[in-house]
Design a protein around this motif. Sequence first.
Motif, PDB file in Angstrom:
ATOM      1  N   PHE A 154       0.850  -1.186   0.000  1.00 48.27           N
ATOM      2  CA  PHE A 154       0.000   0.000   0.000  1.00 48.27           C
ATOM      3  C   PHE A 154       0.889   1.241   0.000  1.00 48.27           C
ATOM      4  O   PHE A 154       1.589   1.520   0.981  1.00 48.27           O
ATOM      5  N   THR A 155       0.855   1.978  -1.113  1.00 46.55           N
ATOM      6  CA  THR A 155       1.693   3.165  -1.265  1.00 46.55           C
ATOM      7  C   THR A 155       0.916   4.397  -0.800  1.00 46.55           C
ATOM      8  O   THR A 155      -0.099   4.772  -1.390  1.00 46.55           O
ATOM      9  N   LEU A 156       1.411   5.016   0.250  1.00 45.06           N
ATOM     10  CA  LEU A 156       0.685   6.113   0.891  1.00 45.06           C
ATOM     11  C   LEU A 156       0.702   7.394   0.073  1.00 45.06           C
ATOM     12  O   LEU A 156      -0.320   8.074  -0.054  1.00 45.06           O
ATOM     13  N   PHE A 157       1.865   7.748  -0.473  1.00 49.57           N
ATOM     14  CA  PHE A 157       2.002   9.031  -1.151  1.00 49.57           C
ATOM     15  C   PHE A 157       2.777   8.881  -2.457  1.00 49.57           C
ATOM     16  O   PHE A 157       3.413   7.856  -2.700  1.00 49.57           O
ATOM     17  N   CYS A 158       2.728   9.928  -3.258  1.00 54.96           N
ATOM     18  CA  CYS A 158       3.424   9.942  -4.541  1.00 54.96           C
ATOM     19  C   CYS A 158       3.772  11.381  -4.874  1.00 54.96           C
ATOM     20  O   CYS A 158       2.967  12.287  -4.616  1.00 54.96           O
ATOM     21  N   PRO A 159       4.944  11.649  -5.438  1.00 53.23           N
ATOM     22  CA  PRO A 159       5.281  13.025  -5.807  1.00 53.23           C
ATOM     23  C   PRO A 159       4.357  13.550  -6.894  1.00 53.23           C
ATOM     24  O   PRO A 159       3.789  12.779  -7.670  1.00 53.23           O
ATOM     25  N   MET A 160       4.200  14.830  -6.949  1.00 53.77           N
ATOM     26  CA  MET A 160       3.425  15.471  -8.006  1.00 53.77           C
ATOM     27  C   MET A 160       4.413  15.800  -9.130  1.00 53.77           C
ATOM     28  O   MET A 160       5.086  16.823  -9.099  1.00 53.77           O
ATOM     29  N   TYR A 161       4.524  14.889 -10.089  1.00 52.77           N
ATOM     30  CA  TYR A 161       5.540  15.010 -11.123  1.00 52.77           C
ATOM     31  C   TYR A 161       5.412  16.302 -11.925  1.00 52.77           C
ATOM     32  O   TYR A 161       6.399  16.950 -12.263  1.00 52.77           O
ATOM     33  N   GLU A 162       4.173  16.623 -12.259  1.00 53.86           N
ATOM     34  CA  GLU A 162       3.904  17.808 -13.070  1.00 53.86           C
ATOM     35  C   GLU A 162       2.665  18.493 -12.513  1.00 53.86           C
ATOM     36  O   GLU A 162       1.943  17.935 -11.697  1.00 53.86           O
ATOM     37  N   ASP A 163       2.412  19.695 -12.978  1.00 53.92           N
ATOM     38  CA  ASP A 163       1.247  20.446 -12.494  1.00 53.92           C
ATOM     39  C   ASP A 163      -0.054  19.700 -12.770  1.00 53.92           C
ATOM     40  O   ASP A 163      -1.023  19.821 -12.007  1.00 53.92           O
ATOM     41  N   MET A 164      -0.099  18.911 -13.854  1.00 46.36           N
ATOM     42  CA  MET A 164      -1.356  18.241 -14.201  1.00 46.36           C
ATOM     43  C   MET A 164      -1.739  17.178 -13.174  1.00 46.36           C
ATOM     44  O   MET A 164      -2.922  16.897 -12.991  1.00 46.36           O
ATOM     45  N   GLN A 165      -0.770  16.577 -12.484  1.00 48.56           N
ATOM     46  CA  GLN A 165      -1.118  15.654 -11.404  1.00 48.56           C
ATOM     47  C   GLN A 165      -1.495  16.412 -10.130  1.00 48.56           C
ATOM     48  O   GLN A 165      -2.455  16.049  -9.440  1.00 48.56           O
ATOM     49  N   TRP A 166      -0.766  17.464  -9.833  1.00 50.43           N
ATOM     50  CA  TRP A 166      -1.025  18.226  -8.615  1.00 50.43           C
ATOM     51  C   TRP A 166      -2.414  18.866  -8.643  1.00 50.43           C
ATOM     52  O   TRP A 166      -3.122  18.911  -7.643  1.00 50.43           O
ATOM     53  N   ARG A 167      -2.844  19.318  -9.806  1.00 48.23           N
ATOM     54  CA  ARG A 167      -4.150  19.993  -9.888  1.00 48.23           C
ATOM     55  C   ARG A 167      -5.305  19.033  -9.610  1.00 48.23           C
ATOM     56  O   ARG A 167      -6.405  19.470  -9.276  1.00 48.23           O
ATOM     57  N   LEU A 168      -5.075  17.706  -9.671  1.00 49.98           N
ATOM     58  CA  LEU A 168      -6.133  16.731  -9.418  1.00 49.98           C
ATOM     59  C   LEU A 168      -6.134  16.188  -7.990  1.00 49.98           C
ATOM     60  O   LEU A 168      -7.078  15.525  -7.576  1.00 49.98           O
ATOM     61  N   SER A 169      -5.088  16.446  -7.240  1.00 57.11           N
ATOM     62  CA  SER A 169      -4.975  15.874  -5.897  1.00 57.11           C
ATOM     63  C   SER A 169      -5.975  16.494  -4.922  1.00 57.11           C
ATOM     64  O   SER A 169      -6.170  17.714  -4.918  1.00 57.11           O
ATOM     65  N   PRO A 170      -6.589  15.667  -4.063  1.00 59.67           N
ATOM     66  CA  PRO A 170      -7.460  16.222  -3.020  1.00 59.67           C
ATOM     67  C   PRO A 170      -6.729  17.181  -2.087  1.00 59.67           C
ATOM     68  O   PRO A 170      -7.369  18.035  -1.447  1.00 59.67           O
ATOM     69  N   MET A 171      -5.403  17.066  -2.009  1.00 57.67           N
ATOM     70  CA  MET A 171      -4.633  17.950  -1.141  1.00 57.67           C
ATOM     71  C   MET A 171      -4.433  19.334  -1.746  1.00 57.67           C
ATOM     72  O   MET A 171      -3.993  20.253  -1.045  1.00 57.67           O
ATOM     73  N   ASN A 172      -4.734  19.495  -3.016  1.00 60.02           N
ATOM     74  CA  ASN A 172      -4.634  20.799  -3.668  1.00 60.02           C
ATOM     75  C   ASN A 172      -5.802  21.673  -3.216  1.00 60.02           C
ATOM     76  O   ASN A 172      -6.955  21.229  -3.177  1.00 60.02           O
TER      77      ASN A 172
END
Length: 469
Positions: A154-172
């Motif tokens: 179970f992988t808890l976290f993952c880096p936001m490689y690019e803005d397109m992934q970060w803009r979809l994260s619930p943490m954004n």
Amino acid sequence: MALVKTMKKLLIVVIALLSSPSMAGNLSLHPTNPHYFLFDNKATVLITSAEHYGAVLNLDFDYLKYLDALAADGLNLTRTFSGSYVEPQGAFGIAENTLAPKPGRMICPWARSSQAGSLVGGNRFDLTKWDEAYFARLKDFVAQASKRGIVVEFTLFCPMYEDMQWRLSPMNAANNVNDLGAIDRNDVHTLDKNGGLLAVQEALVRKVVTELKDAGNVCYEICNEPYFGGVTMDWQYHIADVIAEAESSWATKHLISQNIANGSSKIEKPHPAVSVLNFHYANPPDAVALNFNLNKVIGDNETGFKGTGNSYYRMEAWEFILAGGGLFNHLDYSFSTGHEGGTFQYPATQPGGGNASFRKEIKVLKNFIHTFDFVRMKPARELLRGTIPTSARFQMLAEKGNQYAAYFKDAAKFSFSLELSPGVYDVQWIDVVSGGTEKQEMRSHPGGEFLLQTPEAIDECALKLKVVR
């Protein structure tokens, strides 16, 4: 309407309780040789070809059909992401990406609010509240995997490689109602620049660990590929501390894994709570050899970028395991929504491979290594006497004098020797593609130099050599 909602919540809780996995036969390091696992009270090497980590967070993915397929193929590991990170369709050139749910079809640990506007579709998230349906789904996934003898990393976290992934994260901040996460994507996984997200991340870790307290088939990976996207080592170590602290009063603890590097890297000061050291696209001899002295499991838990065929990934698996690795996970793009049995015909542009034939091939490796008492073995390339052809690939594990496991590629009709004690030896040459025995013989040996030759008919094979008496 209120009564209906209450009944739905009660049903979710009942399902979670009924599917709660047992800690019996839990995953741990092997007490005799911590380079390997003990699972269901058996020495275990984890080997699989598994989906792209969206089995839980993608509501359209039928994980029961998927787990049935893994079990039918005789594989024993899957890796899944928590939902703190998702991808848009088309990211990294992946077709039918399970980690890219359709709008409104993502589920994650945090509950939806009453406020519309999430960029993944549906209402925005409330980072102070949990989604009971998510944890019911997660616990059932883990329980169903356990019933089939499958470990869940179970992988808890993952880096936001690019803005397109970060803009979809619930943490954004764009996706939550808590005014948290109005920061650069490279600051998300830090101790000092996270804009208040650290407390959210800590709470998530404690919640997941508590919910899966009784799951015997779970290993927690801190973060996928933390060498990208600004993830700091201090933050990773802090998350490891949070996991360890959350479980500190429990009789049985879960293993913690850390993703170290692509290829290979020497680890100087591993966190004491981390038991599994993972690499991606591993250079088999180096990734294992550089860190074998640490007495932890060395894993290769993501493959790719070597075409869509089977040959390279099969070689990577055999070399990694016979170099002393304890975990291999091939990233298998033939698993997708609507093709959970592993039948998706992905395009040739895919950044990796995976298919039904490869899963049969990788099962050959899993069956092969489990025919040995491998906890007594260690990397032993140096025992081979002979000049290996420059074009050949070779790895060997051995318990000197008793059992030898070797892999050869591009070394047909290669002559070499081993120094063996007097005895009778069972010598088998295995076709690593079909699993068939190419040649088998019992040989009485007076002691000293024991001459061997790889089969002429195949250029990729394995040697199983054991003393009988």
